[in-house]
Design a protein around this motif. Structure first.
Motif, PDB file in Angstrom:
ATOM      1  N   PHE A  83      -4.747  -7.847   2.801  1.00 19.05           N
ATOM      2  CA  PHE A  83      -4.642  -8.027   1.457  1.00 19.05           C
ATOM      3  C   PHE A  83      -3.295  -8.620   1.181  1.00 19.05           C
ATOM      4  O   PHE A  83      -3.337  -9.418   0.165  1.00 19.05           O
ATOM      5  CB  PHE A  83      -4.927  -6.627   0.724  1.00 19.05           C
ATOM      6  CG  PHE A  83      -5.820  -6.719  -0.423  1.00 19.05           C
ATOM      7  CD1 PHE A  83      -7.014  -7.077  -0.497  1.00 19.05           C
ATOM      8  CD2 PHE A  83      -5.086  -6.736  -1.786  1.00 19.05           C
ATOM      9  CE1 PHE A  83      -7.756  -7.249  -1.594  1.00 19.05           C
ATOM     10  CE2 PHE A  83      -5.695  -7.002  -2.907  1.00 19.05           C
ATOM     11  CZ  PHE A  83      -7.337  -7.040  -2.792  1.00 19.05           C
TER      12      PHE A  83
ATOM     13  N   LEU B  81     -11.599  -5.602  -6.214  1.00 20.83           N
ATOM     14  CA  LEU B  81     -11.118  -4.299  -5.798  1.00 20.83           C
ATOM     15  C   LEU B  81     -12.330  -3.607  -5.033  1.00 20.83           C
ATOM     16  O   LEU B  81     -12.059  -3.022  -4.029  1.00 20.83           O
ATOM     17  CB  LEU B  81     -10.556  -3.529  -6.794  1.00 20.83           C
ATOM     18  CG  LEU B  81     -10.152  -2.151  -6.876  1.00 20.83           C
ATOM     19  CD1 LEU B  81      -8.975  -2.011  -6.100  1.00 20.83           C
ATOM     20  CD2 LEU B  81      -9.711  -1.597  -8.303  1.00 20.83           C
TER      21      LEU B  81
ATOM     22  N   TYR C  11      -9.457   7.133   1.889  1.00 25.67           N
ATOM     23  CA  TYR C  11      -8.330   7.126   2.785  1.00 25.67           C
ATOM     24  C   TYR C  11      -8.273   5.531   3.319  1.00 25.67           C
ATOM     25  O   TYR C  11      -7.324   5.213   3.274  1.00 25.67           O
ATOM     26  CB  TYR C  11      -8.622   8.020   4.126  1.00 25.67           C
ATOM     27  CG  TYR C  11      -7.575   7.609   5.194  1.00 25.67           C
ATOM     28  CD1 TYR C  11      -6.275   7.943   5.255  1.00 25.67           C
ATOM     29  CD2 TYR C  11      -8.103   6.963   6.515  1.00 25.67           C
ATOM     30  CE1 TYR C  11      -5.344   7.737   6.319  1.00 25.67           C
ATOM     31  CE2 TYR C  11      -7.140   6.759   7.511  1.00 25.67           C
ATOM     32  CZ  TYR C  11      -5.810   7.071   7.298  1.00 25.67           C
ATOM     33  OH  TYR C  11      -5.270   6.856   8.430  1.00 25.67           O
ATOM     34  N   ALA C  12      -9.131   5.065   3.730  1.00 26.97           N
ATOM     35  CA  ALA C  12      -9.477   3.801   4.539  1.00 26.97           C
ATOM     36  C   ALA C  12      -9.235   2.410   3.413  1.00 26.97           C
ATOM     37  O   ALA C  12      -9.350   1.352   3.866  1.00 26.97           O
ATOM     38  CB  ALA C  12     -10.480   3.561   5.438  1.00 26.97           C
ATOM     39  N   VAL C  13      -9.336   3.058   2.171  1.00 19.50           N
ATOM     40  CA  VAL C  13      -9.476   1.820   1.096  1.00 19.50           C
ATOM     41  C   VAL C  13      -8.122   1.141   1.034  1.00 19.50           C
ATOM     42  O   VAL C  13      -7.260   2.228   0.736  1.00 19.50           O
ATOM     43  CB  VAL C  13      -9.804   2.429  -0.084  1.00 19.50           C
ATOM     44  CG1 VAL C  13      -9.872   1.182  -1.278  1.00 19.50           C
ATOM     45  CG2 VAL C  13     -11.361   2.789  -0.168  1.00 19.50           C
ATOM     46  N   PRO C  14      -7.667   0.108   1.070  1.00 18.32           N
ATOM     47  CA  PRO C  14      -6.528  -0.371   0.803  1.00 18.32           C
ATOM     48  C   PRO C  14      -6.002  -0.200  -0.527  1.00 18.32           C
ATOM     49  O   PRO C  14      -6.494  -1.016  -1.588  1.00 18.32           O
ATOM     50  CB  PRO C  14      -6.260  -1.730   1.247  1.00 18.32           C
ATOM     51  CG  PRO C  14      -7.631  -2.313   1.530  1.00 18.32           C
ATOM     52  CD  PRO C  14      -8.504  -0.961   1.594  1.00 18.32           C
TER      53      PRO C  14
ATOM     54  N   LEU D  52      -3.278  -1.213  -1.907  1.00 18.80           N
ATOM     55  CA  LEU D  52      -2.609  -2.118  -2.502  1.00 18.80           C
ATOM     56  C   LEU D  52      -3.598  -3.076  -3.165  1.00 18.80           C
ATOM     57  O   LEU D  52      -2.865  -3.697  -4.364  1.00 18.80           O
ATOM     58  CB  LEU D  52      -2.088  -3.147  -1.185  1.00 18.80           C
ATOM     59  CG  LEU D  52      -1.377  -4.424  -1.433  1.00 18.80           C
ATOM     60  CD1 LEU D  52      -0.014  -3.957  -2.064  1.00 18.80           C
ATOM     61  CD2 LEU D  52      -1.458  -5.106  -0.298  1.00 18.80           C
ATOM     62  N   ALA D  53      -4.842  -2.923  -3.107  1.00 15.55           N
ATOM     63  CA  ALA D  53      -5.826  -3.739  -4.048  1.00 15.55           C
ATOM     64  C   ALA D  53      -5.684  -3.166  -5.816  1.00 15.55           C
ATOM     65  O   ALA D  53      -5.987  -4.212  -6.513  1.00 15.55           O
ATOM     66  CB  ALA D  53      -7.046  -3.514  -3.517  1.00 15.55           C
ATOM     67  N   LEU D  54      -5.104  -2.209  -5.782  1.00 20.48           N
ATOM     68  CA  LEU D  54      -5.082  -1.568  -7.025  1.00 20.48           C
ATOM     69  C   LEU D  54      -3.683  -2.445  -7.818  1.00 20.48           C
ATOM     70  O   LEU D  54      -3.504  -2.123  -9.080  1.00 20.48           O
ATOM     71  CB  LEU D  54      -4.724  -0.269  -6.946  1.00 20.48           C
ATOM     72  CG  LEU D  54      -6.045   0.666  -7.019  1.00 20.48           C
ATOM     73  CD1 LEU D  54      -5.640   2.178  -6.865  1.00 20.48           C
ATOM     74  CD2 LEU D  54      -6.897   0.502  -8.112  1.00 20.48           C
TER      75      LEU D  54
END
Lengths: 250, 252
Positions: free
Chosen positions: A190, A221, B97-100, B102-104
């Protein structure tokens, strides 16, 4: 986990979602969408070709990088864990550079391997290498000596000892490392796409940000969240398959 | 003798780099010589502005990390000692947990602005996970026999927490610090590379855009040294504070 606890967890999630939706109904700033609105946009995006193209582009970077980095990490980590010569050659280098944020190498890699996919795949591989190397290394070293001795006493060769004793002993830690690496591969993917790319979910979110397309931002997202979650589930599932003797927590 | 041998791979790498730089096969931009990188490094650290940039990055990283440490340890402790709290928060943390996270960041930029606050918020969020998960793990695995004997000897709940649970959990908390500190450094550099006008991550991208790769690599060296020094600092603090248990984990 007991039934009542699961219920409590689900309850909290529901309360958060409802509160969020209620806040959205009362009017949030335009960059904060409510859950129902996000779901609607996401469903609409699922029907279009564009989202799949970006998701595939992202996965084609994350997965080869993950595979390359973890394969190297596990192989070299195990080698360093069982052979002193490898240990002396590799471990100082790895442990010295471990706390360094690997993402700073991205510009260097862009310089060497171009601004295309190769530099992104290699930087993901680099990030994924460390957790698996360190865990495979410690896993192999933590093999109970008694087991190795008794296998040797019973006439097992080195290869057999490695396959039947060292590898199973190291597997739980290797899986823990894989899990960290998987999460890292998505983060780095990302990041690289946000910094410089022409496709992928990270690129999509940047483009949406520049065009003030908040719906697209949330679609990207949600997609990355789903991919990350699915990858983690898959890993946990395969862990249960490869490690039937281990409890499936952590 | 052993300490000398550990440096051999590193020396070989540096020599190979310098050889590649001097071979003339690649442009000076692709492989700047170590001499140039070293010169840029010293030119950078003697500037007053350099320390300001380093400080900018450090205080963002430290702000997010410190917040995550306080919230994460408290929450992890509560989860470890109370079934109800664990039931409430465990699905939330293990599910995401495994969700990045950073995408936020793009959304955080809109909510908290493009200054330091959005970066600190993201660092907080990324560091919170290892802190909560490992503290929870530690607080849950306190030896029950110790708790029982303390109870039998008439210790109150507060005493048990202070004398049994906290000492047993501290090694895990330090293991979590050791994971969270590099995470904080990674996130601060990434966010500064993506959107910033100051900090070390910005300087890396800025040097690359101006094709000053020697300067860029000097920045990479600065960031690497800081990352290394912070990790050493955590280990040093751990070894001084926790004399009763050695838990040399990198990941749990």
């Amino acid at each position: 986990m007991p039934h009542a606890q699961r219920l409590a967890g689900a309850g909290l999630l529901l309360v958060i979602l409802v509160a969020w939706q209620l806040a959205a109904l009362r009017g949030l700033p335009s960059y904060l969408l409510g859950p129902l609105e996000i779901a609607r946009h996401f469903a609409a995006a699922l029907g279009s070709q564009e989202l799949y193209e970006h998701a595939v582009a992202s996965l084609l970077r994350a997965l080869p990088g993950f595979a390359l980095g973890t394969l190297l990490g596990i192989t070299l980590g195990l080698a360093a864990g069982i052979a002193r010569s490898f240990d002396e050659l590799l471990s100082p280098l790895v442990f010295l550079t471990y706390p360094v944020p690997k993402i700073v190498m991205l510009p260097v890699f862009m310089l060497w391997f171009g601004i295309g996919d190769l530099s992104k795949i290699l930087i993901i591989a680099l990030a994924c290498f460390y957790p698996t190397f360190i865990n495979a290394y410690y896993g192999a070293r933590a093999t109970p000596r008694i087991l190795v001795w008794s296998a040797r006493n019973m006439g097992a060769g080195e290869a057999l000892i490695f396959r039947r004793v060292v590898l199973p002993a190291a597997l739980p830690l290797i899986f823990a490392g894989l899990r960290v690496s998987l999460a890292l591969s998505f983060i780095v993917m990302f990041a690289t796409e946000m910094i410089n790319a022409r496709s992928g979910l990270g690129h999509l979110i940047r483009e949406a940000e520049n065009g003030l397309r908040f719906d697209l931002m949330y679609v990207s997202l949600v997609s990355i969240a789903i991919l990350g979650y699915a990858g983690d589930r898959l890993l946990r599932f395969s862990r249960r398959y490869f490690l039937p003797w281990e409890e499936s927590h952590a | 003798m052993k300490s000398l041998r550990t440096f051999i791979p590193i020396i070989i790498l540096l020599v190979a780099w310098e050889a590649a730089a001097r071979s003339g096969l690649w442009s000076r931009i692709v492989f700047p010589s170590l001499v140039n990188i070293g010169r840029e490094f010293f030119l950078f650290i003697v500037q007053a502005d350099a320390w300001e940039q380093i400080w900018t990055s450090l205080y963002r990283a430290f702000g997010g990390f410190a917040l995550a440490a306080v919230v994460g340890v408290l929450l992890g402790m509560l989860m470890g000692r109370s079934q109800l709290v664990a039931g409430l928060f465990d699905p939330l943390f293990s599910g995401t947990y495994a969700v990045p996270k950073l995408a936020l960041f793009p959304i955080f930029i809109f909510v908290f602005g493009i200054g330091s606050l959005s970066k600190v918020a993201l660092i907080f969020l990324e560091c919170l996970y290892p802190m909560v998960i490992m503290t929870y793990h530690g607080a849950r695995s306190v030896n029950r026999v110790l708790v029982w004997s303390a109870e039998n000897m008439g210790a109150t709940r507060g005493e048990i927490l202070r004398r049994v649970v906290i000492p047993a959990t501290t090694p895990y908390i330090f293991a979590a610090f050791r994971v969270a500190v590099p995470v904080a450094m990674i996130v601060v550099v990434i966010t500064e590379m993506i959107s910033s006008a100051d900090g070390l991550g910005y300087l890396v991208i800025y040097s690359l855009s101006s094709l000053r790769t020697d300067r860029m690599l000097a920045m990479v060296v600065v960031i690497a040294l800081i990352g290394y020094a912070l990790d050493k600092l955590v280990v040093l603090a751990r070894d001084r504070l926790i004399y009763w248990e050695k838990l040399d984990t990198y990941y749990v």
